[in-house]
Design an enzyme around this catalytic site. Structure first.
Site, PDB file in Angstrom:
ATOM      1  N   HIS A 186      20.441  16.876  -4.450  1.00 30.28           N
ATOM      2  CA  HIS A 186      21.144  15.769  -3.799  1.00 30.28           C
ATOM      3  C   HIS A 186      22.654  15.802  -4.031  1.00 30.28           C
ATOM      4  O   HIS A 186      23.406  15.247  -3.240  1.00 30.28           O
ATOM      5  CB  HIS A 186      20.609  14.431  -4.316  1.00 30.28           C
ATOM      6  CG  HIS A 186      19.182  14.175  -3.959  1.00 30.28           C
ATOM      7  ND1 HIS A 186      18.774  13.857  -2.686  1.00 30.28           N
ATOM      8  CD2 HIS A 186      18.056  14.185  -4.722  1.00 30.28           C
ATOM      9  CE1 HIS A 186      17.463  13.683  -2.670  1.00 30.28           C
ATOM     10  NE2 HIS A 186      16.998  13.876  -3.892  1.00 30.28           N
ATOM     11  N   GLU A 244       5.580  15.094  -6.329  1.00 32.53           N
ATOM     12  CA  GLU A 244       6.180  13.813  -5.948  1.00 32.53           C
ATOM     13  C   GLU A 244       5.833  13.383  -4.533  1.00 32.53           C
ATOM     14  O   GLU A 244       6.551  12.580  -3.941  1.00 32.53           O
ATOM     15  CB  GLU A 244       7.706  13.889  -6.126  1.00 32.53           C
ATOM     16  CG  GLU A 244       8.366  15.104  -5.514  1.00 32.53           C
ATOM     17  CD  GLU A 244       9.843  15.220  -5.885  1.00 32.53           C
ATOM     18  OE1 GLU A 244      10.409  14.271  -6.461  1.00 32.53           O
ATOM     19  OE2 GLU A 244      10.438  16.271  -5.594  1.00 32.53           O
ATOM     20  N   ASP A 287      10.049   9.407  -5.680  1.00 36.89           N
ATOM     21  CA  ASP A 287       9.581   9.954  -4.406  1.00 36.89           C
ATOM     22  C   ASP A 287       8.069   9.821  -4.256  1.00 36.89           C
ATOM     23  O   ASP A 287       7.565   9.642  -3.144  1.00 36.89           O
ATOM     24  CB  ASP A 287       9.995  11.420  -4.273  1.00 36.89           C
ATOM     25  CG  ASP A 287      11.449  11.557  -3.847  1.00 36.89           C
ATOM     26  OD1 ASP A 287      11.881  10.802  -2.955  1.00 36.89           O
ATOM     27  OD2 ASP A 287      12.164  12.409  -4.406  1.00 36.89           O
TER      28      ASP A 287
END
Length: 263
Positions: free
Chosen positions: A46, A152, A177
């Site tokens: 990210h 996840e 997630d």
């Protein structure tokens, strides 16, 4: 034994504690080391950290004695290779939904005969080739580098037996997630999410896997009770916000108290 497993062994049954870097922040890295954190997570899924910056962070962390984990965005050959050449102790892949994804990580992170990592013998991970034997050092690195696959999603949850049975790859549970994938975004303590987490832990332990996760302080007790091996407790952004909030709230309290004293 890989470096993560060695750190877990030295922890004597307690979780190894880590902190995450979402930006290129050597100061936070050093503060984390002085405070006693044992692992630094270098975020490349990210965050805008580059491979050059990741390599520098690995160098800095090595100087403090901390382990480093690079989370890469995907398992493409160039991504895995570049991360591996930075010389981290751990490489982690997100959204590991299939055995094929994990196999790709192993293929590019391990030198032959375990994988098909390029021979490149002058990277930081191999001491720039300043070794008695590059092939021997490559085989040593095959043993020392830890690989993690993040569980996840609902897809990964349904295939957890397959994923956890893959040799030499440990498990990272991504509760945020996972909660979103289960239909409960932002509710990592929802009973359905906790049930899923407990299933993942149970299956992972059956296959003798080490388990890592990241969570906020309010959820630490749940994970420590599960006997987690590696717990990421904070990150640079969360720490900045928390510190700033303490100072701001204290200032507001002082202002309010002063007003009351004047009235």
């Amino acid at each position: 034994m890989n470096r993560l497993h060695h750190a877990i062994q030295l922890a004597n049954g307690q979780p190894v504690l880590g902190a995450a870097l979402y930006f290129y922040d050597p100061i936070f890295l050093e503060i984390a080391a002085h405070m006693g954190f044992k692992v630094i997570w270098i975020e490349m899924e990210h965050a805008p950290i580059t491979f050059a910056e990741a390599a520098d962070l690995c160098r800095m962390a090595a100087g403090t004695g901390m382990l480093t984990m690079i989370r890469i965005p995907d398992t493409r050959r160039e991504t895995v290779l570049k991360a591996a050449e930075c010389g981290p102790d751990i490489i982690d892949i997100p959204m590991a939904d299939s055995p094929e994804q994990i196999a790709e990580l192993v293929r590019y992170a391990r030198f032959a005969p375990m994988g098909a990592r390029g021979f490149f013998g002058v990277s930081r991970s191999l001491n720039y080739g300043i070794v008695e034997s590059v092939p021997a050092e490559q085989q040593k690195l095959n043993t020392e580098l830890s690989l993690l696959a993040q569980i996840e999603t609902v897809e990964a949850l349904t295939r957890i037996e397959e994923l956890a049975s893959i040799p030499d790859v440990d498990i990272f549970i991504g509760p945020a997630d996972l909660a979103a994938s289960l239909g409960f975004p932002g509710q990592t303590s929802h009973p359905k999410v906790l049930e899923a987490v407990e299933k993942i832990v149970r299956v992972a332990r059956k296959h003798n896997k080490k388990i890592a996760t990241a969570c906020p302080p309010a959820e630490f007790i749940h994970w420590t009770r599960l006997g987690i091996d590696l717990l990421f407790c904070t990150n640079d952004i969360a720490s900045l916000k928390a510190g700033a909030r303490i100072a701001l709230d204290a200032a507001h309290d002082a202002i309010a108290q002063t007003r009351r004293e004047k009235d």
